[in-house]
Design an enzyme around this catalytic site. Structure first.
Site, PDB file in Angstrom:
ATOM      1  N   ASP A  39       0.698  -0.982  -0.085  1.00  0.00           N
ATOM      2  CA  ASP A  39       0.153  -0.079   0.485  1.00  0.00           C
ATOM      3  C   ASP A  39       0.651   1.435  -0.283  1.00  0.00           C
ATOM      4  OD1 ASP A  39      -2.203   1.714   0.474  1.00  0.00           O
ATOM      5  OD2 ASP A  39      -1.049   1.684   2.436  1.00  0.00           O
ATOM      6  N   ALA A  40       0.364   2.136  -0.610  1.00  0.00           N
ATOM      7  CA  ALA A  40       2.061   3.616  -0.516  1.00  0.00           C
ATOM      8  C   ALA A  40       1.585   4.632   0.863  1.00  0.00           C
ATOM      9  CB  ALA A  40       0.660   4.368  -1.956  1.00  0.00           C
ATOM     10  N   TYR A  41      -0.475   5.100   0.781  1.00  0.00           N
ATOM     11  CA  TYR A  41      -0.514   6.455   1.791  1.00  0.00           C
ATOM     12  C   TYR A  41      -1.071   5.527   2.960  1.00  0.00           C
ATOM     13  CZ  TYR A  41      -1.114   8.653  -2.454  1.00  0.00           C
ATOM     14  OH  TYR A  41      -0.489   8.652  -3.764  1.00  0.00           O
ATOM     15  N   ARG A  87      -7.182  13.122   6.274  1.00  0.00           N
ATOM     16  CA  ARG A  87      -7.163  11.525   6.143  1.00  0.00           C
ATOM     17  C   ARG A  87      -8.068  10.839   6.413  1.00  0.00           C
ATOM     18  NH1 ARG A  87      -5.268   7.972   2.831  1.00  0.00           N
ATOM     19  NH2 ARG A  87      -4.368   5.804   4.668  1.00  0.00           N
ATOM     20  N   SER A 142      -2.495   0.639  -4.817  1.00  0.00           N
ATOM     21  CA  SER A 142      -3.080   2.024  -3.807  1.00  0.00           C
ATOM     22  C   SER A 142      -4.341   2.459  -4.754  1.00  0.00           C
ATOM     23  CB  SER A 142      -1.724   3.213  -4.057  1.00  0.00           C
ATOM     24  OG  SER A 142      -2.078   4.136  -3.533  1.00  0.00           O
ATOM     25  N   ASN A 143      -5.120   3.689  -3.686  1.00  0.00           N
ATOM     26  CA  ASN A 143      -6.051   4.432  -4.094  1.00  0.00           C
ATOM     27  C   ASN A 143      -5.870   5.052  -5.132  1.00  0.00           C
ATOM     28  OD1 ASN A 143      -8.001   2.751  -2.806  1.00  0.00           O
ATOM     29  ND2 ASN A 143      -8.080   3.661  -0.536  1.00  0.00           N
TER      30      ASN A 143
END
Length: 220
Positions: free
Chosen positions: A9-11, A40, A116-117
């Site tokens: 995942d990125a964030y 967030r 990722s989203n």
């Protein structure tokens, strides 16, 4: 155990989602942390609601809408900082251990990807800013399927793209709900619990819980 493929995942996992507000903390004032947390939370809420409604909008639009809400919710923060905060989101800091961990996993022969989203443009900018572009084999964005995590179609992009069974993939995320979705899909999951959050989604447990990505590298 070494895996053939590691997907991140990125964030919140590779990139610090609170870095944008922290970069302008002196101008925001004492409610900066509150602003960042609301930003967030709404960003994620909008992704889940839009997936349930079947009304996709890319993650950058949701990021901007979430910041608009957060600035209204925290009146002490100057709304004139909106442009600076959004600009900072394109260049989020990665966590300190990330470059070394990814390089070590890559050197071991594993394939590496982000799932990722984030929109493709957001992810490319973040990866380039953190100089991670040379170690990643792929960047998978939900923009392809126009649904957000935890929709199974998101995780399926990796298994279809790499022609792997789900249990051949080690998936790392700091978001417990993301770990639950990936575990249900069949990935081997590693929850990167950076902020020591309590356990939840007990019927979809992670294979491993780590405080950072460092322990992914054997002998670290």
């Amino acid at each position: 155990m070494q895996y053939a493929a590691y997907v991140f995942d990125a964030y919140g996992t590779l990139f610090d989602v609170h870095a944008a507000v922290r970069r302008h903390a002196d101008q925001i004032g004492p409610d900066g942390q509150l602003l960042s947390e609301i930003w967030r939370a709404k960003q994620l809420e909008y992704s889940w609601v839009r997936t349930l409604m079947g009304a996709y909008a890319d993650f950058w639009q949701l990021t901007e809408q979430a910041l608009d809400f957060a600035l209204r919710k925290v009146p002490s923060a100057d709304p004139g900082l909106k442009a600076k905060l959004l600009d900072a989101y394109w260049r989020l800091d990665c966590y300190p251990e990330v470059p070394a961990v990814l390089k070590a996993l890559k050197a071991s022969g594993a394939k590496l990807a982000i799932l990722s989203n984030g929109s493709p443009e957001m992810l490319q900018a973040a990866v380039k800013s953190a100089a991670l572009d040379q170690v990643l084999d792929d960047i998978y964005s939900v923009d392809t399927v126009r649904r957000f995590k935890t929709d199974p179609a998101v995780y399926d992009m990796v298994t279809t793209g790499w022609r792997l069974y789900p249990n051949a993939v080690s998936f790392q995320s700091s978001n417990r709900w993301d770990i639950a979705g990936a575990a249900k899909f069949g990935f081997r999951t590693v929850w990167i619990n950076r902020s020591n959050q309590p356990e939840e989604y007990r019927d979809f447990p992670p294979a491993l819980i780590l405080p950072s990505l460092e322990a992914l590298v054997p002998g670290s």
